[in-house]
Structures are given as C-alpha cells and as structure tokens.
Design a protein around this motif. Structure first.
Motif, PDB file in Angstrom:
ATOM      1  N   VAL A  46       0.868  -1.168   0.000  1.00  0.00           N
ATOM      2  CA  VAL A  46       0.000   0.000   0.000  1.00  0.00           C
ATOM      3  C   VAL A  46       0.906   1.220   0.000  1.00  0.00           C
ATOM      4  CG1 VAL A  46      -1.770   1.296   1.214  1.00  0.00           C
ATOM      5  CG2 VAL A  46      -1.840  -1.202   1.227  1.00  0.00           C
ATOM      6  N   SER A  47       0.925   1.936  -1.110  1.00  0.00           N
ATOM      7  CA  SER A  47       1.817   3.076  -1.271  1.00  0.00           C
ATOM      8  C   SER A  47       3.256   2.606  -1.093  1.00  0.00           C
ATOM      9  CB  SER A  47       1.442   4.188  -0.279  1.00  0.00           C
ATOM     10  OG  SER A  47       2.255   5.327  -0.447  1.00  0.00           O
ATOM     11  N   SER A  48       4.002   3.196  -0.178  1.00  0.00           N
ATOM     12  CA  SER A  48       5.404   2.825   0.025  1.00  0.00           C
ATOM     13  C   SER A  48       5.593   1.777   1.107  1.00  0.00           C
ATOM     14  CB  SER A  48       6.210   4.071   0.403  1.00  0.00           C
ATOM     15  OG  SER A  48       5.732   4.617   1.617  1.00  0.00           O
ATOM     16  N   VAL A  49       4.506   1.185   1.578  1.00  0.00           N
ATOM     17  CA  VAL A  49       4.574   0.204   2.653  1.00  0.00           C
ATOM     18  C   VAL A  49       4.259  -1.174   2.095  1.00  0.00           C
ATOM     19  CG1 VAL A  49       3.604  -0.529   4.864  1.00  0.00           C
ATOM     20  CG2 VAL A  49       3.926   1.906   4.387  1.00  0.00           C
ATOM     21  N   ARG A  50       5.148  -2.120   2.334  1.00  0.00           N
ATOM     22  CA  ARG A  50       4.931  -3.504   1.935  1.00  0.00           C
ATOM     23  C   ARG A  50       4.468  -4.303   3.141  1.00  0.00           C
ATOM     24  NH1 ARG A  50       6.247  -4.373  -3.107  1.00  0.00           N
ATOM     25  NH2 ARG A  50       7.706  -2.965  -4.152  1.00  0.00           N
ATOM     26  N   LEU A  51       3.624  -5.310   2.874  1.00  0.00           N
ATOM     27  CA  LEU A  51       3.009  -6.077   3.941  1.00  0.00           C
ATOM     28  C   LEU A  51       3.194  -7.566   3.690  1.00  0.00           C
ATOM     29  CD1 LEU A  51       0.759  -3.690   2.857  1.00  0.00           C
ATOM     30  CD2 LEU A  51      -0.112  -4.184   5.138  1.00  0.00           C
ATOM     31  N   ALA A  52       3.214  -8.314   4.770  1.00  0.00           N
ATOM     32  CA  ALA A  52       3.248  -9.775   4.706  1.00  0.00           C
ATOM     33  C   ALA A  52       2.554 -10.306   5.949  1.00  0.00           C
ATOM     34  CB  ALA A  52       4.684 -10.303   4.627  1.00  0.00           C
ATOM     35  N   VAL A  53       1.941 -11.460   5.815  1.00  0.00           N
ATOM     36  CA  VAL A  53       1.208 -12.055   6.930  1.00  0.00           C
ATOM     37  C   VAL A  53       1.573 -13.524   7.021  1.00  0.00           C
ATOM     38  CG1 VAL A  53      -0.816 -12.730   5.569  1.00  0.00           C
ATOM     39  CG2 VAL A  53      -1.073 -12.238   8.012  1.00  0.00           C
ATOM     40  N   ARG A  54       1.523 -14.044   8.222  1.00  0.00           N
ATOM     41  CA  ARG A  54       1.778 -15.467   8.449  1.00  0.00           C
ATOM     42  C   ARG A  54       0.838 -15.954   9.541  1.00  0.00           C
ATOM     43  NH1 ARG A  54       3.912 -15.875   5.472  1.00  0.00           N
ATOM     44  NH2 ARG A  54       6.137 -16.090   5.350  1.00  0.00           N
ATOM     45  N   TYR A  55       0.257 -17.108   9.303  1.00  0.00           N
ATOM     46  CA  TYR A  55      -0.653 -17.710  10.285  1.00  0.00           C
ATOM     47  C   TYR A  55      -0.142 -19.107  10.615  1.00  0.00           C
ATOM     48  CZ  TYR A  55      -5.030 -18.682  12.715  1.00  0.00           C
ATOM     49  OH  TYR A  55      -5.952 -18.970  13.681  1.00  0.00           O
ATOM     50  N   MET A  56       0.198 -19.347  11.870  1.00  0.00           N
ATOM     51  CA  MET A  56       0.663 -20.658  12.324  1.00  0.00           C
ATOM     52  C   MET A  56      -0.462 -21.310  13.111  1.00  0.00           C
ATOM     53  SD  MET A  56       4.625 -19.991  13.451  1.00  0.00           S
ATOM     54  CE  MET A  56       4.246 -18.646  14.572  1.00  0.00           C
ATOM     55  N   SER A  57      -0.906 -22.457  12.632  1.00  0.00           N
ATOM     56  CA  SER A  57      -2.072 -23.109  13.201  1.00  0.00           C
ATOM     57  C   SER A  57      -1.649 -24.173  14.196  1.00  0.00           C
ATOM     58  CB  SER A  57      -2.911 -23.741  12.084  1.00  0.00           C
ATOM     59  OG  SER A  57      -4.029 -24.393  12.605  1.00  0.00           O
ATOM     60  N   ALA A  58      -2.290 -24.151  15.366  1.00  0.00           N
ATOM     61  CA  ALA A  58      -2.053 -25.186  16.363  1.00  0.00           C
ATOM     62  C   ALA A  58      -2.800 -26.448  15.959  1.00  0.00           C
ATOM     63  CB  ALA A  58      -2.499 -24.718  17.748  1.00  0.00           C
ATOM     64  N   THR A  59      -2.364 -27.601  16.512  1.00  0.00           N
ATOM     65  CA  THR A  59      -2.964 -28.874  16.129  1.00  0.00           C
ATOM     66  C   THR A  59      -3.608 -29.597  17.290  1.00  0.00           C
ATOM     67  OG1 THR A  59      -0.830 -29.968  16.484  1.00  0.00           O
ATOM     68  CG2 THR A  59      -1.318 -29.217  14.273  1.00  0.00           C
ATOM     69  N   SER A  60      -3.588 -29.028  18.481  1.00  0.00           N
ATOM     70  CA  SER A  60      -4.105 -29.754  19.632  1.00  0.00           C
ATOM     71  C   SER A  60      -5.619 -29.865  19.547  1.00  0.00           C
ATOM     72  CB  SER A  60      -3.708 -29.034  20.933  1.00  0.00           C
ATOM     73  OG  SER A  60      -4.177 -27.703  20.919  1.00  0.00           O
ATOM     74  N   HIS A  61      -6.117 -31.111  19.600  1.00  0.00           N
ATOM     75  CA  HIS A  61      -7.549 -31.417  19.670  1.00  0.00           C
ATOM     76  C   HIS A  61      -8.330 -30.863  18.479  1.00  0.00           C
ATOM     77  CE1 HIS A  61      -6.577 -32.665  23.714  1.00  0.00           C
ATOM     78  NE2 HIS A  61      -6.164 -31.451  24.012  1.00  0.00           N
ATOM     79  N   ALA A  62      -7.667 -30.626  17.380  1.00  0.00           N
ATOM     80  CA  ALA A  62      -8.329 -30.132  16.162  1.00  0.00           C
ATOM     81  C   ALA A  62      -9.154 -28.893  16.418  1.00  0.00           C
ATOM     82  CB  ALA A  62      -9.207 -31.233  15.557  1.00  0.00           C
ATOM     83  N   GLN A  63      -8.743 -28.064  17.364  1.00  0.00           N
ATOM     84  CA  GLN A  63      -9.472 -26.838  17.670  1.00  0.00           C
ATOM     85  C   GLN A  63      -8.767 -25.670  17.015  1.00  0.00           C
ATOM     86  OE1 GLN A  63     -11.656 -25.929  20.764  1.00  0.00           O
ATOM     87  NE2 GLN A  63     -12.449 -27.979  20.869  1.00  0.00           N
ATOM     88  N   ILE A  64      -9.535 -24.772  16.439  1.00  0.00           N
ATOM     89  CA  ILE A  64      -8.975 -23.588  15.817  1.00  0.00           C
ATOM     90  C   ILE A  64      -9.191 -22.398  16.717  1.00  0.00           C
ATOM     91  CG2 ILE A  64      -9.180 -24.413  13.458  1.00  0.00           C
ATOM     92  CD1 ILE A  64     -11.802 -23.033  13.230  1.00  0.00           C
ATOM     93  N   GLY A  65      -8.260 -21.487  16.660  1.00  0.00           N
ATOM     94  CA  GLY A  65      -8.355 -20.321  17.520  1.00  0.00           C
ATOM     95  C   GLY A  65      -9.088 -19.185  16.838  1.00  0.00           C
ATOM     96  N   GLY A  66      -9.169 -18.063  17.556  1.00  0.00           N
ATOM     97  CA  GLY A  66      -9.876 -16.903  17.049  1.00  0.00           C
ATOM     98  C   GLY A  66      -8.956 -15.779  16.639  1.00  0.00           C
ATOM     99  N   ASP A  67      -7.736 -16.090  16.199  1.00  0.00           N
ATOM    100  CA  ASP A  67      -6.837 -15.045  15.722  1.00  0.00           C
ATOM    101  C   ASP A  67      -7.387 -14.437  14.438  1.00  0.00           C
ATOM    102  OD1 ASP A  67      -5.437 -16.051  17.813  1.00  0.00           O
ATOM    103  OD2 ASP A  67      -3.556 -16.297  16.742  1.00  0.00           O
TER     104      ASP A  67
END
Length: 444
Positions: A163-184
C-alpha cells in the motif's frame, strides 16, 4: 502517547522488492520434519530391541526362566509408536521368536509353549485393533482440522502486498491440539489516504471463536472505509460485539492507520500485545501510556482509548502479532524471546523475515504450537518514497538509470515522453467516462 522499552540492537540490511501480487495467508502446523528424525528411528526400533533383549536374556542369562511371554511387549510397543503394518510385523517376529526359543531351549511342555504362543498372539491381535482405531481417529481429526483451517482462511482472506510505500506480509501458524482452531484475526483495508488494519485474538477456541472473529472483521471492513478515525472504528466493533458476546467474553486487538505516504502510523491498542518497531537497527516494543481495555469491555473503561501517531521512516518495520507468538513456551516453560530475534534486523523483505521468525518460534517450542499464532509485518520501502523537497525526480535529459539523492531513478527524455502520452490517454479516458450524455445535465 506511546512509550517504548526493551531495546534490542542489530544491523540494518538493504531493502529489496517483493514481487508477490497478494499475500495469501500461509498456514502451518509446525516445521516440516526431516526425512526420519532420530526420535522416530528410536521409536521404530524400540519393539524389536525389546524382543531381542528378551531373547538374549533367555538364551545366555537364565535358560530356565519363563521369559517367552515377554515377547508380547514387541507388538504392544509397536502399536503405540507405529501403524497397523508395523504392529503386524512385530507380532509376526514375536511369534517366530517364541517358536524358535521353545525349540532351542528344549524345555517345558507343549502346553506351556501353546500358552506362551497364545499370549503373544492375543496381545498382537489387541495391538492391531488398537492401532487401527488410533489411525482411524487420526484421519478423522486431520479431516476436521483441514476443514476448520479452510473455513478460517475464508474468514481471514488475503491482504494486499503493498500500500503506497509500505509492503506487507502475513503469516498464520495453526495449532494442532484437539483439532481446535483459535480466534486469531487480521485484515488490511486499503483506502485513498492510506490503509487501515487490525490484528486481534478472540478469547476461547472453536467455532464460537471463529464466529466472533468473523463479526469483528465484518464490522471492521464495513467501517474502515468511511470512519473518521480509529476510535470510531473501535466503537462500531464494540456495538457489533455487544449483540453477541457474553459478559465474560472479549477480543484483544490493535487497530492501525497508515498514512498515504507511509511516513506515519496511528495505533490504537485494545488490550493486545504491543507491536514491535524496528527502526535504525534498533527494536522496541510500542505500548500505550494508558492501556486500553479489550473490545467488548469498553463499558468498564474509565477513560477513552488512546490513539497516538508513530513515525515510520524509510526501512522501518513494524510487527503485529498475537499471543501465540509471545507466549509460545519451550519444554522448560520459558516464553519465546521475541525481543531477541535478530531476523527482524536483517533488512530483508517481509516474507523472508516472517519465514525466519516462524522457524525460530517453532525451534524454540520444539513441537507444534499449542495455540494459533498470527503475524503481520509492515515495512516502508525507501525506493517507493516520494522525492525530497528541492530534488529533481526526473533528472536531466539523457540520464538513464541514475539514482537521484532521494533514491528515485531519473527518467530519460524518451521515458518522460512515453509517460506523458500515457497520462494524456488516461486523462481523456477519465473525461469521456464522466461526460454526461447528450441533452443531459452535468452533475454537480
């Protein structure tokens, strides 16, 4: 005002270019292991080692002892550390050793041999059944987890690469305990005067957390385009959450607004871990002087949330993250030392920085994360900045590829002429699109 502390130092590197058109969130449940780790080799060999020890003890130590039933430990351990095929192989080896040992020792009656063989066979059958059930449950959990991750990625979606002169990147690391997903959660909404973003974490896990995250992102996306400031966006999110959350639920978040030229960032903290700013080779956590309450608890606040402007210079990086990163613990119970991570100081592109940061977090923990973790990194690119006052951006005619003092490449006369033709064509197309029809009136 925002206070800074926990100073860390390192070296600044050179800025490069990120050629990715959009940043689709990368989801990872952990580091990709090597082909066969030492631990896995040990677990694979354990059942056969046990059976070998039992056989050697029976032969050389105590020929008169009744050790043959202990051969059943082989298939039992194989069911714990391996699959059905490994369990069957271990049971077959145990049964063969039982027959060989009975014939070699030439002792006992056939009744004892039959009893020992039945013990080995019975344990092997039970181990195969247990291994089959465990493999089936593992497949079911993997399917549920895959569906949950797909649903979560649909809720989150990609972010713009720049966006304009700012570059962005995102990363999502998923936990595996009990097949539960978080609310990040995270989102970036471009606007004419810059962009606005949010990163947060919903209390709890499972579908309820994903539903709450979807409500937060929906309210943010709706209000980010026309809201006067970040405080108004936070109020609209509060209003949306008031229809869903109970008295004990909340959402921690950080809202940010990047100016059109990328030179400043406004931050509004809602009880979320502070972002990490890397500027001039020095890293510091940026915290509000007056901490704000999480979203959903604004009715308990004695004062409004503080919105403060943060300078964002050329080459600066700002890392937003959730508590899955800052509270990641190793086997000794130590939190991940984010302030000591030197990858952020290497001056690399955001994607490379997040790759190294993800690997370092997983290396610190030593296993898959117990909680989901999201990271959003912003970097201001000097090459995309406007020229400094008094500096000729275009340069003299005939110059090709020379860098002006502001870091912008000079244009030759031919390139300048091509750009003027392109701008003229664009202007005529815009005028034609806005021209009223014949006999119509020009809109005010």
């Amino acid at each position: 005002m925002f206070e800074t502390h926990r100073v860390i130092r390192g070296k600044r590197g050179k800025a490069g270019r990120d050629r990715t058109p959009d940043h689709v969130p990368r989801v990872s449940a952990g580091p990709e292991p090597p082909l066969r780790s030492t631990r896995q080799f040990a677990l694979d060999a354990l059942p056969f080692v046990i059976m070998a020890v039992v056989a050697l003890v029976a032969i050389f130590v105590d020929r008169g002892s009744e050790l043959l039933p202990l051969l059943a430990l082989g298939p039992a351990f194989a069911a714990v550390s391996g699959g059905v095929r490994k369990t069957v192989v271990a049971g077959t080896v145990a049964f063969a050793l039982c027959a060989v040992m009975a014939a070699y020792q030439m002792m006992g009656s056939w009744d004892n041999y039959a009893l020992d063989s039945a013990t080995v066979a019975g344990v092997t059958v039970a181990a195969v059944m247990a291994s089959t059930l465990r493999a089936r449950r593992a497949r079911e959990l993997a399917e549920v987890r895959a569906i949950a991750e797909v649903a979560q990625q649909v809720v989150l979606g990609p972010i713009p690469a720049a966006v304009s002169s700012v570059r962005l990147a995102v990363r999502y690391m998923s936990a595996t305990s009990h097949a539960q997903i978080g609310g990040d959660l995270y989102e970036v909404v471009p606007a004419l005067d810059g962009c606005r973003l949010i990163i947060g974490d919903v209390q709890g896990k499972g579908l309820l957390a994903v539903k709450t995250a979807a409500a937060v992102l929906g309210a943010f996306r709706e209000s980010a385009h026309d809201a006067a400031d970040l405080a108004v966006i936070a109020d609209r999110i509060e209003l949306s959450l008031s229809r869903q959350l109970t008295a004990e639920q909340f959402v921690t978040a950080v809202l940010a607004e990047v100016s059109s030229d990328g030179s400043k960032i406004q931050l509004l903290s809602c009880g979320h871990p502070p972002p990490l700013l890397i500027s001039s080779g020095t890293g510091r956590f940026v915290e509000p002087a007056l901490p704000g309450l999480p979203l959903g608890l604004a009715h308990l606040a004695e004062f409004p949330r503080d919105v403060t402007t943060l300078p964002f210079g050329p080459g600066d990086q700002l890392l937003f993250y959730t508590d899955g990163v800052s509270e990641a613990r190793n086997t000794a119970g130590d939190f991940y030392p984010l302030s000591e991570h030197q990858a952020l100081l290497a001056g690399q592109q955001p994607e490379a920085v997040l790759d190294r940061l993800q690997q370092d977090v997983l290396r610190h923990v030593g296993h898959a994360l117990d909680d989901d973790a999201a990271m959003l990194l912003l970097r201001r690119e000097p090459a995309l900045m406007p020229p400094a006052p008094g500096v000729n951006q275009l340069g003299p005619a005939g110059s090709r590829g020379r860098l002006a003092p502001s870091g912008v490449r000079d244009l030759s006369a031919a390139e300048l002429a091509q750009k003027r033709v392109a701008l003229g064509a664009a202007g005529r197309s815009t005028w034609a699109a806005r021209r009223p029809p014949r006999g119509g009136r020009q809109p005010p």
